[in-house]
Design a protein around this motif. Structure first.
Motif, PDB file in Angstrom:
ATOM      1  N   VAL A  70       0.836  -1.205   0.000  1.00 46.17           N
ATOM      2  CA  VAL A  70       0.000   0.000   0.000  1.00 46.17           C
ATOM      3  C   VAL A  70       0.868   1.252   0.000  1.00 46.17           C
ATOM      4  CG1 VAL A  70      -1.764   1.258   1.291  1.00 46.17           C
ATOM      5  CG2 VAL A  70      -1.782  -1.229   1.273  1.00 46.17           C
ATOM      6  N   SER A  71       0.471   2.240  -0.810  1.00 46.10           N
ATOM      7  CA  SER A  71       1.161   3.535  -0.832  1.00 46.10           C
ATOM      8  C   SER A  71       0.138   4.651  -0.965  1.00 46.10           C
ATOM      9  CB  SER A  71       2.119   3.630  -2.018  1.00 46.10           C
ATOM     10  OG  SER A  71       3.192   2.744  -1.870  1.00 46.10           O
ATOM     11  N   ALA A  72       0.442   5.784  -0.377  1.00 43.60           N
ATOM     12  CA  ALA A  72      -0.393   6.972  -0.541  1.00 43.60           C
ATOM     13  C   ALA A  72      -0.154   7.538  -1.939  1.00 43.60           C
ATOM     14  CB  ALA A  72      -0.038   8.017   0.512  1.00 43.60           C
ATOM     15  N   ILE A  73      -1.198   8.089  -2.536  1.00 43.29           N
ATOM     16  CA  ILE A  73      -1.043   8.716  -3.853  1.00 43.29           C
ATOM     17  C   ILE A  73      -1.655  10.108  -3.832  1.00 43.29           C
ATOM     18  CG2 ILE A  73      -0.997   6.535  -5.109  1.00 43.29           C
ATOM     19  CD1 ILE A  73      -3.923   7.184  -5.968  1.00 43.29           C
ATOM     20  N   ASP A  74      -1.289  10.892  -4.821  1.00 45.38           N
ATOM     21  CA  ASP A  74      -1.832  12.235  -5.003  1.00 45.38           C
ATOM     22  C   ASP A  74      -3.157  12.107  -5.743  1.00 45.38           C
ATOM     23  OD1 ASP A  74      -2.447  14.827  -5.835  1.00 45.38           O
ATOM     24  OD2 ASP A  74      -0.346  15.331  -6.196  1.00 45.38           O
ATOM     25  N   PRO A  75      -4.268  12.531  -5.148  1.00 46.14           N
ATOM     26  CA  PRO A  75      -5.569  12.373  -5.803  1.00 46.14           C
ATOM     27  C   PRO A  75      -5.699  13.125  -7.130  1.00 46.14           C
ATOM     28  CG  PRO A  75      -5.788  13.661  -3.793  1.00 46.14           C
ATOM     29  CD  PRO A  75      -4.381  13.148  -3.843  1.00 46.14           C
ATOM     30  N   ARG A  76      -4.884  14.128  -7.354  1.00 51.20           N
ATOM     31  CA  ARG A  76      -4.946  14.867  -8.630  1.00 51.20           C
ATOM     32  C   ARG A  76      -4.546  13.993  -9.801  1.00 51.20           C
ATOM     33  NH1 ARG A  76      -1.424  19.808  -6.561  1.00 51.20           N
ATOM     34  NH2 ARG A  76      -0.325  17.989  -5.788  1.00 51.20           N
ATOM     35  N   TRP A  77      -3.744  12.961  -9.536  1.00 50.99           N
ATOM     36  CA  TRP A  77      -3.323  12.054 -10.602  1.00 50.99           C
ATOM     37  C   TRP A  77      -4.504  11.307 -11.208  1.00 50.99           C
ATOM     38  CZ3 TRP A  77       1.030   9.242  -7.477  1.00 50.99           C
ATOM     39  CH2 TRP A  77       2.096  10.120  -7.276  1.00 50.99           C
TER      40      TRP A  77
END
Length: 87
Positions: A70-77
């Motif tokens: 699991v990794s955090a991502i940038d929601p804008r992507w």
């Protein structure tokens, strides 16, 4: 840049943190649990990330679907990588 590429390839493996404190897949139907071993990898500034990406699921010992990798991502992507999904 690498995590953004992974997000593009595993778009449907994205989950969003909802108001009830649980993660649901972006389709909104599956409640998923993050395994304790993965829990430290998706915190941002001391709190849970709003959006995460995962690479693997399995039947959890606590019931339900649990995640690994699991990794955090940038929601804008998400809108940038799959604009057709949001129409």
């Amino acid at each position: 840049a690498i995590l953004k590429c992974v997000t593009a390839g595993f778009f449907f493996n994205v989950a969003k943190l909802h108001n009830d404190g649980r993660y649901y897949t972006i389709r909104g139907t599956n409640h998923i649990l993050v395994t304790p071993s993965s829990s430290s990898t998706f915190h941002t500034h001391g709190s849970h990330a709003e959006y995460i990406i995962f690479c693997e699921t399995h039947d959890g010992s606590r019931g339900g679907i649990e995640l690994r990798g699991v990794s955090a991502i940038d929601p804008r992507w998400l809108r940038e990588l799959a604009p057709h999904y949001w129409k």
